[in-house]
Design a protein around this motif. Structure first.
Motif, PDB file in Angstrom:
ATOM      1  N   VAL A  38    -131.363   0.962-109.628  1.00 22.70           N
ATOM      2  CA  VAL A  38    -130.848   0.608-108.307  1.00 22.70           C
ATOM      3  C   VAL A  38    -130.119   1.810-107.718  1.00 22.70           C
ATOM      4  CG1 VAL A  38    -130.771  -1.876-108.656  1.00 22.70           C
ATOM      5  CG2 VAL A  38    -128.851  -0.487-109.426  1.00 22.70           C
ATOM      6  N   GLN A  39    -130.184   1.923-106.401  1.00 21.09           N
ATOM      7  CA  GLN A  39    -129.701   3.127-105.728  1.00 21.09           C
ATOM      8  C   GLN A  39    -129.105   2.758-104.380  1.00 21.09           C
ATOM      9  OE1 GLN A  39    -132.840   5.970-105.120  1.00 21.09           O
ATOM     10  NE2 GLN A  39    -131.518   7.484-104.148  1.00 21.09           N
ATOM     11  N   PRO A  40    -127.939   3.321-104.028  1.00 21.46           N
ATOM     12  CA  PRO A  40    -127.365   3.064-102.705  1.00 21.46           C
ATOM     13  C   PRO A  40    -127.895   4.055-101.679  1.00 21.46           C
ATOM     14  CG  PRO A  40    -125.850   4.392-103.962  1.00 21.46           C
ATOM     15  CD  PRO A  40    -127.055   4.158-104.854  1.00 21.46           C
ATOM     16  N   ARG A  41    -127.628   3.756-100.396  1.00 21.94           N
ATOM     17  CA  ARG A  41    -127.894   4.717 -99.319  1.00 21.94           C
ATOM     18  C   ARG A  41    -126.523   5.226 -98.880  1.00 21.94           C
ATOM     19  NH1 ARG A  41    -132.007   1.886 -95.193  1.00 21.94           N
ATOM     20  NH2 ARG A  41    -132.406   4.056 -94.620  1.00 21.94           N
ATOM     21  N   MET A  42    -125.978   6.152 -99.619  1.00 19.20           N
ATOM     22  CA  MET A  42    -124.563   6.517 -99.494  1.00 19.20           C
ATOM     23  C   MET A  42    -124.403   7.965 -99.064  1.00 19.20           C
ATOM     24  SD  MET A  42    -121.724   6.482-102.554  1.00 19.20           S
ATOM     25  CE  MET A  42    -121.837   4.729-102.869  1.00 19.20           C
ATOM     26  N   GLY A  43    -123.549   8.185 -98.055  1.00 16.70           N
ATOM     27  CA  GLY A  43    -123.226   9.541 -97.649  1.00 16.70           C
ATOM     28  C   GLY A  43    -121.881   9.600 -96.967  1.00 16.70           C
ATOM     29  N   PHE A  44    -121.015  10.501 -97.405  1.00 12.92           N
ATOM     30  CA  PHE A  44    -119.688  10.690 -96.820  1.00 12.92           C
ATOM     31  C   PHE A  44    -119.514  12.154 -96.485  1.00 12.92           C
ATOM     32  CE2 PHE A  44    -119.374   7.152 -99.862  1.00 12.92           C
ATOM     33  CZ  PHE A  44    -118.976   6.132 -99.002  1.00 12.92           C
ATOM     34  N   ALA A  45    -118.855  12.443 -95.366  1.00 15.74           N
ATOM     35  CA  ALA A  45    -118.699  13.821 -94.924  1.00 15.74           C
ATOM     36  C   ALA A  45    -117.761  14.618 -95.817  1.00 15.74           C
ATOM     37  CB  ALA A  45    -118.204  13.849 -93.478  1.00 15.74           C
ATOM     38  N   PRO A  58    -116.195  16.037 -99.119  1.00 17.01           N
ATOM     39  CA  PRO A  58    -116.672  16.228-100.501  1.00 17.01           C
ATOM     40  C   PRO A  58    -115.951  15.357-101.519  1.00 17.01           C
ATOM     41  CG  PRO A  58    -116.452  18.353 -99.413  1.00 17.01           C
ATOM     42  CD  PRO A  58    -115.873  17.329 -98.484  1.00 17.01           C
ATOM     43  N   ALA A  59    -114.661  15.117-101.328  1.00 16.50           N
ATOM     44  CA  ALA A  59    -113.928  14.274-102.278  1.00 16.50           C
ATOM     45  C   ALA A  59    -114.441  12.845-102.244  1.00 16.50           C
ATOM     46  CB  ALA A  59    -112.431  14.319-101.965  1.00 16.50           C
ATOM     47  N   ALA A  60    -114.722  12.344-101.033  1.00 17.73           N
ATOM     48  CA  ALA A  60    -115.269  10.993-100.912  1.00 17.73           C
ATOM     49  C   ALA A  60    -116.688  10.936-101.469  1.00 17.73           C
ATOM     50  CB  ALA A  60    -115.248  10.545 -99.454  1.00 17.73           C
ATOM     51  N   MET A  61    -117.472  11.974-101.220  1.00 22.97           N
ATOM     52  CA  MET A  61    -118.839  11.998-101.740  1.00 22.97           C
ATOM     53  C   MET A  61    -118.819  12.020-103.270  1.00 22.97           C
ATOM     54  SD  MET A  61    -121.970  11.974-100.453  1.00 22.97           S
ATOM     55  CE  MET A  61    -122.341  10.772-101.751  1.00 22.97           C
ATOM     56  N   ARG A  62    -117.894  12.781-103.827  1.00 21.98           N
ATOM     57  CA  ARG A  62    -117.749  12.824-105.280  1.00 21.98           C
ATOM     58  C   ARG A  62    -117.370  11.461-105.826  1.00 21.98           C
ATOM     59  NH1 ARG A  62    -113.348  14.009-108.937  1.00 21.98           N
ATOM     60  NH2 ARG A  62    -114.034  15.254-110.742  1.00 21.98           N
ATOM     61  N   ALA A  63    -116.418  10.805-105.172  1.00 19.74           N
ATOM     62  CA  ALA A  63    -115.995   9.475-105.620  1.00 19.74           C
ATOM     63  C   ALA A  63    -117.145   8.474-105.533  1.00 19.74           C
ATOM     64  CB  ALA A  63    -114.811   8.997-104.786  1.00 19.74           C
ATOM     65  N   GLY A  64    -117.949   8.580-104.482  1.00 17.58           N
ATOM     66  CA  GLY A  64    -119.080   7.668-104.345  1.00 17.58           C
ATOM     67  C   GLY A  64    -120.121   7.865-105.430  1.00 17.58           C
ATOM     68  N   LEU A  65    -120.415   9.114-105.748  1.00 16.63           N
ATOM     69  CA  LEU A  65    -121.384   9.391-106.817  1.00 16.63           C
ATOM     70  C   LEU A  65    -120.863   8.931-108.177  1.00 16.63           C
ATOM     71  CD1 LEU A  65    -122.737  12.902-105.769  1.00 16.63           C
ATOM     72  CD2 LEU A  65    -123.933  10.709-105.640  1.00 16.63           C
ATOM     73  N   LEU A  66    -119.597   9.180-108.447  1.00 10.89           N
ATOM     74  CA  LEU A  66    -119.028   8.742-109.726  1.00 10.89           C
ATOM     75  C   LEU A  66    -119.046   7.221-109.841  1.00 10.89           C
ATOM     76  CD1 LEU A  66    -115.982  11.182-110.019  1.00 10.89           C
ATOM     77  CD2 LEU A  66    -118.068  11.207-111.398  1.00 10.89           C
ATOM     78  N   ALA A  67    -118.724   6.527-108.757  1.00 10.78           N
ATOM     79  CA  ALA A  67    -118.730   5.066-108.783  1.00 10.78           C
ATOM     80  C   ALA A  67    -120.144   4.528-108.974  1.00 10.78           C
ATOM     81  CB  ALA A  67    -118.116   4.519-107.496  1.00 10.78           C
ATOM     82  N   ILE A 107    -127.151  11.368-101.871  1.00 10.63           N
ATOM     83  CA  ILE A 107    -126.391  12.066-100.833  1.00 10.63           C
ATOM     84  C   ILE A 107    -127.188  11.903 -99.540  1.00 10.63           C
ATOM     85  CG2 ILE A 107    -125.613  14.286 -99.957  1.00 10.63           C
ATOM     86  CD1 ILE A 107    -125.084  15.178-102.797  1.00 10.63           C
ATOM     87  N   THR A 108    -126.691  11.065 -98.639  1.00 15.37           N
ATOM     88  CA  THR A 108    -127.335  10.865 -97.346  1.00 15.37           C
ATOM     89  C   THR A 108    -126.670  11.779 -96.325  1.00 15.37           C
ATOM     90  OG1 THR A 108    -127.864   8.556 -97.846  1.00 15.37           O
ATOM     91  CG2 THR A 108    -127.858   9.196 -95.533  1.00 15.37           C
ATOM     92  N   VAL A 109    -127.459  12.555 -95.602  1.00 15.28           N
ATOM     93  CA  VAL A 109    -126.896  13.542 -94.689  1.00 15.28           C
ATOM     94  C   VAL A 109    -126.513  12.910 -93.358  1.00 15.28           C
ATOM     95  CG1 VAL A 109    -128.317  15.327 -95.774  1.00 15.28           C
ATOM     96  CG2 VAL A 109    -129.062  14.290 -93.620  1.00 15.28           C
ATOM     97  N   ASP A 110    -125.745  13.646 -92.581  1.00 21.59           N
ATOM     98  CA  ASP A 110    -125.267  13.168 -91.284  1.00 21.59           C
ATOM     99  C   ASP A 110    -126.332  13.331 -90.206  1.00 21.59           C
ATOM    100  OD1 ASP A 110    -124.431  15.830 -89.455  1.00 21.59           O
ATOM    101  OD2 ASP A 110    -124.626  16.155 -91.610  1.00 21.59           O
ATOM    102  N   ILE A 116    -120.430   0.929 -91.646  1.00 23.48           N
ATOM    103  CA  ILE A 116    -120.803   1.701 -92.830  1.00 23.48           C
ATOM    104  C   ILE A 116    -120.051   1.137 -94.030  1.00 23.48           C
ATOM    105  CG2 ILE A 116    -120.688   3.970 -93.926  1.00 23.48           C
ATOM    106  CD1 ILE A 116    -120.948   5.203 -91.136  1.00 23.48           C
ATOM    107  N   PRO A 117    -120.747   0.809 -95.105  1.00 21.10           N
ATOM    108  CA  PRO A 117    -120.080   0.165 -96.249  1.00 21.10           C
ATOM    109  C   PRO A 117    -119.178   1.104 -97.022  1.00 21.10           C
ATOM    110  CG  PRO A 117    -122.380   0.597 -96.756  1.00 21.10           C
ATOM    111  CD  PRO A 117    -122.196   0.933 -95.313  1.00 21.10           C
ATOM    112  N   THR A 118    -118.190   0.519 -97.671  1.00 21.56           N
ATOM    113  CA  THR A 118    -117.297   1.273 -98.539  1.00 21.56           C
ATOM    114  C   THR A 118    -117.981   1.545 -99.881  1.00 21.56           C
ATOM    115  OG1 THR A 118    -116.345  -0.702 -99.523  1.00 21.56           O
ATOM    116  CG2 THR A 118    -115.323   0.112 -97.492  1.00 21.56           C
TER     117      THR A 118
END
Length: 421
Positions: A17-24, A26-35, A47-50, A275-277
């Motif tokens: 399973v995979q999310p469609r997740m992207g945050f501008a 880097p700290a948030a993007m890191r947290a999203g990948l770790l979660a 990593i979804t781009v802007d 946009i989801p958390t």
């Protein structure tokens, strides 16, 4: 050593399973990948781009970064590459870049600099519905990018988006054909590890038939390529209630397992609102994984309604137009051999039309110049703007109207065809 994206999916042994997740940030993007990595599920990262990066407006992406203006994804082409590398090193699991670019050179160049080898899209599916770029520009741009990716290393993985084009009201035979054709395009330019997409639509039975047709055509047209199928949770108007969104997500997981998909792109309870958390993404991942764990694959294909024959005819007709599959795709749209209903791009003929039947299936009401058996085309009243909006909202109304206590995971109902609107 982190395995390649496709290799990780194949080695999983269960639905990935995979999310469609992207945050501008880097700290948030890191947290999203770790979660995502640490969720109670078998996962891969995203990593979804802007939007600025997607359309190639890198100057606007830089200005937004400098001014602190919020972005709706990660600006991979303008972000500090060292910060991005740190994000990837911390996550240390397979990650795919998702972008939506008709002219994707900046995204592919950024990926190459970071050692990323997995992305998605296609010369048709990221051109017609998303941009004003002519196909005659998108196709060579994608060809050059795919060749560069394939030459960079053996871990290159590309996922088609052709099975999701305007998928809410596009009969699945065309989506299956587009997904296969884009995979053939990737193969022609050197990629040997691909995934073929398809979106959940309005009828579980029709969706199941489409998944089996996609797998059959992949086996036929990609005999020397490693491939898997990826299902997208419904991409149209999403339920507004939490229980409706969870129900639709659970049914997507059931469909993925029954239809032999290896990977599922999830959606969240917040999909209709914002946009989801990170937490909402993790909840969707874990729900889908739990449902998948209790579902058994179907032993064989469902009843044949002609979907495989329709998709086969479309693929063969396009490949017969030119030995170069990229040229063939351009010629196919110019001649109306491929024609996406409700797509307003200048290169789309716009003669094809579809409708939702009373049994919830998507059917053709006009096929234009496509090589589809007209005996199977159903007569339907001319679709008004009101009728179009009603059709687009059908899934949302169906799931939001369900009783919440039927949506409890431990008492999950079977997926059922949608009845009359």
């Amino acid at each position: 050593m982190i395995p390649g994206f496709g290799a990780a999916v194949r080695a999983a042994g269960s639905l990935v399973v995979q999310p469609r997740m992207g945050f501008a940030d880097p700290a948030a993007m890191r947290a999203g990948l770790l979660a995502t990595r640490d969720a109670r599920a078998t996962t891969v990262g995203t990593i979804t781009v802007d939007s600025y990066t997607r359309v190639g407006d890198l100057a606007a992406a830089r200005r937004a970064g400098a001014s602190g203006t919020p972005l709706n994804g990660y600006p991979i082409a303008t972000a500090d590459p060292r910060a991005t590398a740190d994000v990837l090193a911390a996550a240390a699991f397979p990650v795919q870049v998702r972008h939506g670019s008709a002219l994707p050179e900046p995204v592919f160049a950024a990926m190459a600099g970071l050692g990323l080898a997995a992305t998605e899209g296609g010369p048709v599916s990221y051109c017609l519905p998303y941009s004003r770029v002519p196909l005659s520009r998108s196709v060579p741009s994608w060809a050059a990018c795919v060749r560069a990716l394939s030459e960079a290393g053996t871990d290159a993985h590309l996922e088609t988006f052709g099975g999701c084009m305007l998928g809410q009201l596009c009969p699945p035979g065309l989506l299956v054909a587009l997904s296969v054709l884009e995979a053939v395009f990737f193969r022609a330019h050197g990629v040997r590890d691909v995934s073929l997409s398809l979106t959940q639509q309005t009828s579980p039975d029709q969706d199941l038939e489409a998944l089996h047709a996609l797998r059959a055509l992949a086996a036929r047209f990609l005999p020397d390529v490693t491939w898997h199928v990826v299902l997208y949770a419904y991409m149209g108007v999403y339920p507004r209630t939490g229980h409706g969104a969870r129900a639709l997500m659970a049914d997507a997981a059931v469909l993925a397992v029954r239809g032999g998909a290896s990977r599922l792109i999830v959606k969240t309870e917040a999909e209709a609102h914002r946009i989801p958390t990170i937490a909402e993404n993790v909840a969707a991942l874990e729900l889908a994984a739990a449902v998948a764990a209790t579902t058994t694959p179907d032993p064989g294909p469902p009843a044949d309604t002609g979907l495989l024959a329709e998709a086969t005819a479309l693929v063969e007709a396009v490949l017969d137009l030119d030995d170069d599959v990229g040229h063939a795709l351009v010629r196919a749209f110019a001649a109306g051999v491929l024609d996406v209903p409700f797509c307003l791009h200048a290169d789309n003929a716009g003669r094809a039309r579809s409708h939702l039947d009373t049994d919830g299936r998507l059917r053709w009401s006009s096929v234009g110049g496509m090589p589809i058996d007209r005996a199977g085309v159903a007569r339907a009243p001319r679709l008004s703007s009101t009728g179009l909006l009603e059709a687009l909202g059908r899934v949302q109304r169906h799931y939001d109207s369900m009783e919440e206590d039927r949506r409890v995971l431990g008492d999950r109902p079977r997926a059922a065809a949608l009845g009359p609107a």
